[in-house]
Enzyme design. Structure first.
Site, mmCIF file in Angstrom:
data_model
loop_
_atom_site.group_PDB
_atom_site.id
_atom_site.type_symbol
_atom_site.label_atom_id
_atom_site.label_comp_id
_atom_site.label_asym_id
_atom_site.label_seq_id
_atom_site.Cartn_x
_atom_site.Cartn_y
_atom_site.Cartn_z
ATOM 1 N N GLU A 249 0.866 -1.181 0.000
ATOM 2 C CA GLU A 249 0.000 0.000 0.000
ATOM 3 C C GLU A 249 0.893 1.218 0.000
ATOM 4 O OE1 GLU A 249 -2.690 2.362 2.902
ATOM 5 O OE2 GLU A 249 -3.834 0.605 2.254
ATOM 6 N N CYS A 283 -1.999 8.553 4.037
ATOM 7 C CA CYS A 283 -2.063 8.333 2.587
ATOM 8 C C CYS A 283 -3.454 8.544 2.008
ATOM 9 C CB CYS A 283 -1.540 6.942 2.238
ATOM 10 S SG CYS A 283 -2.265 5.613 3.219
#
Length: 486
Positions: A249, A283
């Site tokens: 990720e 993020c």
């Protein structure tokens, strides 16, 4: 408070002889703890213990043991939850509410994967009489989990939970800046009596070599990494020749699309919170605000007011509504990005972020907002990782989708509209692993997260997270009983 910030190898906490790092509180620059790294010998011991347990131990073959152990880990973490919260505030710089949410989510995730450990099934297929195929799910092997600093517990457990539930053995490599809180968490969950000693190791990395070493180690078969796209690309390049399984990720550039019929007050609150959660160092933070032209002026006004009301400050103070930046370099990046916006003809600063270090002594800033009439500038294309967002205007849902997709990231997005059909139409066409409607940043252990494009590969959370840590095996056999003459 000193928990002995060393390395866990085969059930023993070892100092090693290589590397030292002092973890610092970004809110006041006070030391939090000393971090000691391993040497090469200690690191090899950790991998050897994980390989031994995977090949010879009961962990791989006993899902009920794994389930019981994961539940016991959750209980153990709960007993030190207050200390974990305090350490997250001091070492990570986040607000108390954010720290409590992280600790509780980590404990919940351990329990969730305890349940899934006993719910791993294959399937059977018989193509013709006397033929049988069994499709089985097996653990993929020794797994290295490399975690970032911004959410050191939840971003560990969302990989650790499915890896352990699947039957992998694991080596954790925490970020050096949040090793103290990671160490306490690891000490708590590895204290449970049912955990075989070789299942779970932890190697600190004060000199920044352990992560690359694990990626390249021939006995490590799975790499689970959360961090920047640039580092993820390096991991993929290194792991590719060995055909390792990767769970990555990576970066994000989350757009928030605000339609003309949206509840503007609610949207302003959600977008402002999305920009400033974890001080913009997440993020999935909102970094692009896309607004329909007919409401652009009104929404800009409301958003600027909401952002101006943010109160940066130490996480333990109840009046603080945004915590500290990671370090001085993060503050400098925040300021440099604003200067880049000032210098560009197609951009304008709408709300200037301020450097509060001189006033507070810590790494604090205020949020920033800038308008942009271009999508090809680095401020639009690159992940900024500070509480700063662009303000962009569109004229139709089709243009909103085009703008939202005008970056190489695709981790998260949100759509704000009173028209559910329109919101659903836009959401389905945004290239993103997660799209929220009329809210932003809602994450649940039960629902998968992950990225499109440069935001990564694989999925974490939910049932599908197990797939990143499993191999699929086909076992075929024949018997002639059904076709034998009677």
């Amino acid at each position: 408070m000193n928990y002995g910030h060393v390395n866990l190898v085969d059930g023993i906490w070892l100092k090693g002889t290589q590397g030292h790092y002092v973890s610092v509180n970004p809110a006041n620059r006070s030391p939090v703890g000393d971090v000691l790294g391993p040497d090469g010998h200690v690191a090899e011991q950790a991998v050897a213990a994980a390989v031994r347990e995977f090949r010879r131990g009961q962990w791989v073959r006993n899902p009920r043991l794994r389930a019981a152990t994961l539940n016991a880990m959750a209980d153990a973490a709960a007993t030190v939850s207050d200390d974990l919260v305090d350490l997250l505030i001091s070492e990570n710089g986040k607000l108390r509410a954010e720290a409590i949410g992280e600790v509780m989510a980590s404990i919940s995730e351990l329990r969730y994967y305890a349940g899934l450990a006993r719910d791993i099934f294959g399937r059977a297929f018989s193509g013709q009489p006397g033929q049988m195929s069994l499709i089985e799910k097996e653990p993929a092997g020794v797994c290295a989990i490399i975690t970032p600093w911004n959410a050191p517990l939840t971003l560990l457990v969302r990989s650790l939970g499915p890896a352990l539930a699947a039957g992998c053995t694991v080596i954790v490599k925490p970020h050096r800046a949040t090793t103290v809180v990671s160490n306490l968490f690891m000490r708590s969950i590895t204290s449970v009596p049912n955990l075989p000693t070789g299942v779970l190791q932890s190697l600190n990395d004060p000199d920044d070599w352990v992560g690359a070493w694990l990626v390249n180690h021939e006995d490590v078969r799975v790499i689970s990494f959360t961090g920047s796209t640039a580092t993820g690309a390096k991991i993929a390049t290194s792991a590719g020749p060995r055909f390792k399984k990767l769970s990555l990720e990576l970066g994000g550039k989350a757009p928030a699309v605000v339609m003309a019929d949206a509840d503007l007050d609610r949207a302003a609150r959600e977008v402002a919170k999305g920009i400033t959660v974890l001080s913009g160092q997440m993020c999935v933070c909102v970094s692009r605000v896309l607004v329909e032209r007919s409401i652009a002026d009104e929404f800009q006004h409301r958003l600027k007011i909401t952002l101006s009301e943010i109160k940066p400050g130490p996480g333990h103070l109840p009046e603080s509504t945004m915590g500290a930046m990671f370090d001085d370099s993060a503050v400098e990046r925040h300021l440099a990005n604003q200067q880049a916006a000032v210098a560009h003809l197609d951009m304008e600063i709408l709300l200037a972020g301020k450097d509060l270090r001189g006033d507070t002594g810590g790494c604090f800033v205020t949020p920033a907002l800038f308008s942009s009439r271009t999508t090809d500038h680095p401020l639009i294309q690159n992940e900024l990782f500070t509480p700063m967002a662009s303000f962009e205007i569109f004229d139709s849902p089709e243009e909103a989708v085009s703008l939202a997709n005008a970056s190489d990231f695709g981790l998260a997005a949100s759509v704000h509209s009173a028209d559910h059909n329109c919101a659903r139409w836009v959401a389905s066409r945004i290239d993103s692993g997660t799209v929220w409607i009329n809210c932003h940043n809602r994450l649940f252990v039960e629902t998968e997260t992950g990225g499109y494009k440069s935001s990564g590969m694989g999925r974490l959370h939910g049932v599908e997270a197990l797939l990143d840590f499993q191999e699929t095996k086909h076992i075929y056999f024949e018997n002639d009983y059904e076709t034998r003459p009677q």
